[in-house]
Design a protein around this motif. Structure first.
Motif, PDB file in Angstrom:
ATOM      1  N   SER A  54     -11.855  -2.468  -3.319  1.00 20.27           N
ATOM      2  CA  SER A  54     -12.420  -3.746  -3.721  1.00 20.27           C
ATOM      3  C   SER A  54     -11.433  -4.893  -3.614  1.00 20.27           C
ATOM      4  CB  SER A  54     -12.916  -3.653  -5.169  1.00 20.27           C
ATOM      5  OG  SER A  54     -11.822  -3.499  -6.052  1.00 20.27           O
ATOM      6  N   GLY A  55     -10.162  -4.561  -3.472  1.00 18.57           N
ATOM      7  CA  GLY A  55      -9.145  -5.601  -3.445  1.00 18.57           C
ATOM      8  C   GLY A  55      -8.677  -6.024  -4.823  1.00 18.57           C
ATOM      9  N   SER A  56      -9.170  -5.348  -5.849  1.00 18.23           N
ATOM     10  CA  SER A  56      -8.847  -5.735  -7.216  1.00 18.23           C
ATOM     11  C   SER A  56      -7.503  -5.206  -7.692  1.00 18.23           C
ATOM     12  CB  SER A  56      -9.939  -5.235  -8.170  1.00 18.23           C
ATOM     13  OG  SER A  56     -10.004  -3.820  -8.147  1.00 18.23           O
ATOM     14  N   SER A  57      -6.945  -4.261  -6.948  1.00 15.69           N
ATOM     15  CA  SER A  57      -5.677  -3.661  -7.353  1.00 15.69           C
ATOM     16  C   SER A  57      -4.747  -3.555  -6.160  1.00 15.69           C
ATOM     17  CB  SER A  57      -5.928  -2.273  -7.949  1.00 15.69           C
ATOM     18  OG  SER A  57      -4.721  -1.679  -8.374  1.00 15.69           O
ATOM     19  N   THR A  58      -3.492  -3.969  -6.375  1.00 16.29           N
ATOM     20  CA  THR A  58      -2.472  -3.886  -5.327  1.00 16.29           C
ATOM     21  C   THR A  58      -1.195  -3.298  -5.911  1.00 16.29           C
ATOM     22  OG1 THR A  58      -1.709  -6.137  -5.783  1.00 16.29           O
ATOM     23  CG2 THR A  58      -3.374  -5.867  -4.055  1.00 16.29           C
ATOM     24  N   TYR A  59      -0.349  -2.820  -5.011  1.00 15.84           N
ATOM     25  CA  TYR A  59       0.927  -2.237  -5.437  1.00 15.84           C
ATOM     26  C   TYR A  59       1.933  -2.478  -4.336  1.00 15.84           C
ATOM     27  CZ  TYR A  59       4.133   1.222  -7.455  1.00 15.84           C
ATOM     28  OH  TYR A  59       5.205   1.840  -8.035  1.00 15.84           O
ATOM     29  N   TYR A  60       3.181  -2.809  -4.728  1.00 22.33           N
ATOM     30  CA  TYR A  60       4.210  -3.165  -3.767  1.00 22.33           C
ATOM     31  C   TYR A  60       5.503  -2.395  -4.018  1.00 22.33           C
ATOM     32  CZ  TYR A  60       1.234  -7.231  -2.912  1.00 22.33           C
ATOM     33  OH  TYR A  60       0.175  -8.044  -2.610  1.00 22.33           O
ATOM     34  N   ALA A  61       6.224  -2.176  -2.934  1.00 23.35           N
ATOM     35  CA  ALA A  61       7.582  -1.675  -3.069  1.00 23.35           C
ATOM     36  C   ALA A  61       8.443  -2.773  -3.679  1.00 23.35           C
ATOM     37  CB  ALA A  61       8.130  -1.280  -1.698  1.00 23.35           C
ATOM     38  N   ASP A  62       9.419  -2.376  -4.450  1.00 19.80           N
ATOM     39  CA  ASP A  62      10.283  -3.359  -5.102  1.00 19.80           C
ATOM     40  C   ASP A  62      10.967  -4.274  -4.081  1.00 19.80           C
ATOM     41  OD1 ASP A  62      11.441  -1.175  -7.801  1.00 19.80           O
ATOM     42  OD2 ASP A  62       9.648  -2.424  -7.603  1.00 19.80           O
TER      43      ASP A  62
END
Length: 125
Positions: A54-62
């Motif tokens: 849905s695009g509601s959650s994201t996660y990134y490398a530091d």
């Protein structure tokens, strides 16, 4: 089967920006999480970012947090990676990935079933 095709790579000076795109085709209704990995010469593939269906959650490398933004347009079956404030250490081949079971926090490459062919990003100092 799902096919992923990346575009948007290139050569940019340090501090510049690029936007990568990944167009998905095939059984796209099965895609839940999409993301990006990268691989620099002589190094292992590393997780960059992921986004849920849905695009509601994201996660990134530091290493990219605050500089890169992942987004998606489901009407176009496309995922984007906006890369700002690029550094020479961001130089790598960037791969788009997709998986029906992965969570946005899934950072192990082997847990993603579908991979694009990769697009080169080179950041000069």
């Amino acid at each position: 089967q799902v096919q992923l095709v990346e575009s948007g790579g290139g050569l940019v000076q340090a501090g510049g920006s690029l936007r990568l795109s990944c167009a998905a085709s095939g059984r796209t209704f099965r895609i839940y999480t999409m993301g990006w990995f990268r691989q620099a010469p002589g190094k292992e593939r590393e997780f960059v970012a992921a986004i849920n269906w849905s695009g509601s959650s994201t996660y990134y490398a530091d290493s990219v947090k605050g500089r890169f933004t992942i987004s998606r347009d489901n009407a176009k079956n496309t995922v984007y990676l906006q890369m700002n404030s690029l550094r020479p250490e961001d130089t790598a081949v960037y791969y788009c990935v997709a998986d029906a079971q992965a969570r946005v926090t899934t950072i192990r490459a082997e847990e993603y079933d579908y991979w694009g062919q990769g697009t080169q990003v080179t950041v000069s100092s």
